[in-house]
Design an enzyme around this catalytic site. Sequence first.
Site, PDB file in Angstrom:
ATOM      1  CB  SER A   1      -1.103   0.162   1.302  1.00  0.00           C
ATOM      2  OG  SER A   1      -0.081  -0.044   2.396  1.00  0.00           O
TER       3      SER A   1
ATOM      4  CG  ASP B   1      -4.017   5.378   7.241  1.00  0.00           C
ATOM      5  OD1 ASP B   1      -3.026   5.116   7.147  1.00  0.00           O
ATOM      6  OD2 ASP B   1      -4.736   4.781   5.994  1.00  0.00           O
TER       7      ASP B   1
ATOM      8  CG  HIS C   1      -1.156   3.933   4.676  1.00  0.00           C
ATOM      9  ND1 HIS C   1      -2.393   3.365   4.970  1.00  0.00           N
ATOM     10  CD2 HIS C   1      -0.500   2.619   3.963  1.00  0.00           C
ATOM     11  CE1 HIS C   1      -2.357   2.048   4.516  1.00  0.00           C
ATOM     12  NE2 HIS C   1      -1.459   1.678   4.099  1.00  0.00           N
TER      13      HIS C   1
END
Length: 360
Positions: free
Chosen positions: A37, A315, A318
């Site tokens: 991610s 968040d 990340h």
Amino acid sequence: MAHKLTQLLIVIMLIQVQKNIVVGKPQVPCYFMFGDSLVDSGNNNGLVTFSRVNYPPYGMDFPEGATGRFTNGRTFADIIGQLLGFEKFIPPHTAATDAQISIGVNYASGSSGIREETGIHLGDRISMDTQLVNHNSTISRLLSLQENTSFLEKCIYLVNTGNNDYVNNYFISDKYNTSRIYTTDQYASVLIQQLSQQLRTLYNLGARKIVVNGVVKVGCIPIVVGTFDTEGKPCVESFNDAAKLYNDKLKPLIDDLNTNYSDARFTFINMTRISSLQGAGMSLSTTPCCQLTEGYACIPYSIPCPDRTMSMYFDGYHFAEIVATSIATRSYTALSPLDASPYDISDLVRLHDTKYYADI
Ligand SMILES: *[C@@H]1O[C@H](CO)[C@@H](O)[C@H](O)[C@H]1NC(C)=O
Ligand SMILES: *[C@@H]1O[C@H](CO)[C@@H](O)[C@H](O)[C@H]1NC(C)=O
Ligand SMILES: *[C@@H]1O[C@H](CO)[C@@H](O)[C@H](O)[C@H]1NC(C)=O
Ligand SMILES: *[C@@H]1O[C@H](CO)[C@@H](O)[C@H](O)[C@H]1NC(C)=O
Ligand SMILES: *[C@@H]1O[C@H](CO)[C@@H](O)[C@H](O)[C@H]1NC(C)=O
């Protein structure tokens, strides 16, 4: 006089910058990205998974809005692409057209890892092995378009994986059995062995300039700090210790690959160091910027912190774009050999004759 000279220099510099923009030729013909991610640009958007973020406030500082990037702005893979001179963002594999694939493809998938099962408790994801199968299909596609694929050896390949093999596998012992099968040292070796195979597959698919990122300080990620016992410290040090075992084995793997494949160059990026902004003279809040769901993602359409340049994390997992900027610039031009070794990305770009790397 000095003032005039300064003005002249500024004018010359502007002309230089302008020239680069006008000419706009990337430093390498193409750029391919693999991993998790931290570099995914939207490949999970169509998958059934909790690891999917194509909604605001994700993308609030990105020109195209919420694209599935796991951050407020660009990922470090995007910024490296800009430093390489690509005018447009490289498309995700799920959206890449025939006209785009010869410039590059982003195969990365949130929650994926080196191991096949990594991230399965969150839903669908594209593992490293599958990402390589997808790259193999891209090459078949190029061949069917009558392309001479020898240019692939001049391109930059970025691999950012391993983080989820810890945070979405080994450390979740009620859902994964790896921590019962392996000690942290054995697990690091098993991961490195599998990654070694994957990097050799990438080589066999024509890659010759390969950037391999280590894992970040996984014990400092907000979801880890919020879920596990920190013993009064800012991070869960046992997690960081496990990640260090992996990074310490990755560096010799890279050296080994450079010895064995003298017509290719691999390099190691010290993510632990540069993502924690060590040596950058910058210190940011470690409180996530957006309002979090129970799963530590941003609450859809919630209002995040007003100044995203003050937070390390967007968040609960990340980095915010500000950290991505630092990661990208130091991977491209290392501040110290500790950041990137034996090469930074600008060195890889400059290597022209891929046949005789052995003397470098
Ligand atoms: C592909 O391009 C390379 C380098 O330009 C050249 O050496 C090679 O002969 C070409 N191969 C084919 C099949 O045209
Ligand atoms: C561990 O779990 C995997 C599935 O994730 C399974 O295939 C494997 O057999 C299990 N191994 C042991 C020793 O329980
Ligand atoms: C790519 O796919 C072809 C066809 O399935 C296969 O024969 C080949 O071994 C694959 N290449 C690599 C490096 O995995
Ligand atoms: C490099 O070559 C040596 C000797 O053949 C071999 O033992 C080793 O596994 C190879 N390492 C890699 C990463 O390819
Ligand atoms: C990464 O950098 C840190 C210093 O910030 C250093 O202690 C560590 O050994 C480096 N890791 C590797 C694998 O070189």
